[in-house]
Scaffold this motif. Structure first.
Motif, mmCIF file in Angstrom:
data_model
loop_
_atom_site.group_PDB
_atom_site.id
_atom_site.type_symbol
_atom_site.label_atom_id
_atom_site.label_comp_id
_atom_site.label_asym_id
_atom_site.label_seq_id
_atom_site.Cartn_x
_atom_site.Cartn_y
_atom_site.Cartn_z
ATOM 1 N N ILE A 1 29.964 34.343 76.093
ATOM 2 C CA ILE A 1 29.493 35.641 76.519
ATOM 3 C C ILE A 1 27.780 35.662 76.529
ATOM 4 O O ILE A 1 27.281 36.227 77.392
ATOM 5 C CB ILE A 1 30.038 36.644 75.742
ATOM 6 C CG1 ILE A 1 31.599 36.777 76.509
ATOM 7 C CG2 ILE A 1 29.633 38.246 76.108
ATOM 8 C CD1 ILE A 1 32.505 37.616 75.543
ATOM 9 N N ALA A 2 27.499 35.186 75.566
ATOM 10 C CA ALA A 2 26.131 35.220 75.096
ATOM 11 C C ALA A 2 25.144 34.420 76.170
ATOM 12 O O ALA A 2 23.951 34.523 76.604
ATOM 13 C CB ALA A 2 25.913 34.802 73.610
ATOM 14 N N ALA A 3 25.962 33.196 76.430
ATOM 15 C CA ALA A 3 24.903 32.463 77.640
ATOM 16 C C ALA A 3 25.124 33.097 78.977
ATOM 17 O O ALA A 3 23.966 33.119 79.568
ATOM 18 C CB ALA A 3 25.839 31.010 77.597
ATOM 19 N N VAL A 4 26.252 33.692 78.991
ATOM 20 C CA VAL A 4 26.278 34.482 80.385
ATOM 21 C C VAL A 4 25.100 35.751 80.631
ATOM 22 O O VAL A 4 24.416 35.919 81.593
ATOM 23 C CB VAL A 4 27.526 35.094 80.650
ATOM 24 C CG1 VAL A 4 27.622 36.157 82.007
ATOM 25 C CG2 VAL A 4 28.493 33.927 81.011
ATOM 26 N N LEU A 5 24.991 36.144 79.272
ATOM 27 C CA LEU A 5 23.881 37.274 79.366
ATOM 28 C C LEU A 5 22.588 36.798 79.244
ATOM 29 O O LEU A 5 21.684 37.848 78.935
ATOM 30 C CB LEU A 5 24.456 38.351 78.128
ATOM 31 C CG LEU A 5 25.925 39.081 78.368
ATOM 32 C CD1 LEU A 5 26.194 39.988 76.978
ATOM 33 C CD2 LEU A 5 25.598 39.957 79.761
ATOM 34 N N GLY A 6 22.484 35.644 78.641
ATOM 35 C CA GLY A 6 21.143 35.082 78.761
ATOM 36 C C GLY A 6 20.310 34.856 77.257
ATOM 37 O O GLY A 6 19.338 34.700 77.013
ATOM 38 N N PHE A 7 21.298 35.041 76.207
ATOM 39 C CA PHE A 7 21.047 35.134 74.866
ATOM 40 C C PHE A 7 21.006 33.665 74.388
ATOM 41 O O PHE A 7 22.256 33.496 73.840
ATOM 42 C CB PHE A 7 21.726 36.028 73.966
ATOM 43 C CG PHE A 7 21.685 37.446 74.262
ATOM 44 C CD1 PHE A 7 20.247 38.113 74.160
ATOM 45 C CD2 PHE A 7 22.517 38.126 74.817
ATOM 46 C CE1 PHE A 7 20.251 39.492 74.451
ATOM 47 C CE2 PHE A 7 22.551 39.783 75.142
ATOM 48 C CZ PHE A 7 21.284 40.277 75.023
ATOM 49 N N THR A 8 20.032 32.881 74.572
ATOM 50 C CA THR A 8 20.330 31.354 74.294
ATOM 51 C C THR A 8 20.490 31.076 72.967
ATOM 52 O O THR A 8 21.134 30.174 72.687
ATOM 53 C CB THR A 8 19.221 30.574 75.136
ATOM 54 O OG1 THR A 8 18.016 31.058 74.780
ATOM 55 C CG2 THR A 8 19.462 30.925 76.745
ATOM 56 N N ASN A 9 19.775 31.575 72.347
ATOM 57 C CA ASN A 9 19.591 31.359 70.794
ATOM 58 C C ASN A 9 20.954 31.487 70.162
ATOM 59 O O ASN A 9 21.522 30.969 69.321
ATOM 60 C CB ASN A 9 18.544 32.101 70.045
ATOM 61 C CG ASN A 9 17.127 31.592 70.537
ATOM 62 O OD1 ASN A 9 16.963 30.369 70.793
ATOM 63 N ND2 ASN A 9 16.188 32.473 70.197
#
Length: 55
Positions: free
Chosen positions: A14-22
């Motif tokens: 979910i974080a990767a899809v939303l762009g929160f790479t860290n």
């Protein structure tokens, strides 16, 4: 332990899809560590139960 690993994997996706790479990277690392611990504990448990059944 396996549930926690799957939970962190879902959080990472979910974080990767939303762009929160860290956050995705940290969650992925936690998921990997928890899954490896699960595999180690599972293997030890299998060995211990095998010794009990043979004795």
């Amino acid at each position: 332990m396996l549930n926690g690993s799957i939970l962190f994997l879902v959080i990472a996706i979910i974080a990767a899809v939303l762009g929160f790479t860290n956050i995705a990277g940290v969650a992925t690392t936690f998921a990997k560590v928890m899954f490896i611990l699960f595999l180690i504990l599972w293997f030890v448990s299998m060995l211990r139960s095998r010794k009990r059944s043979n004795a």
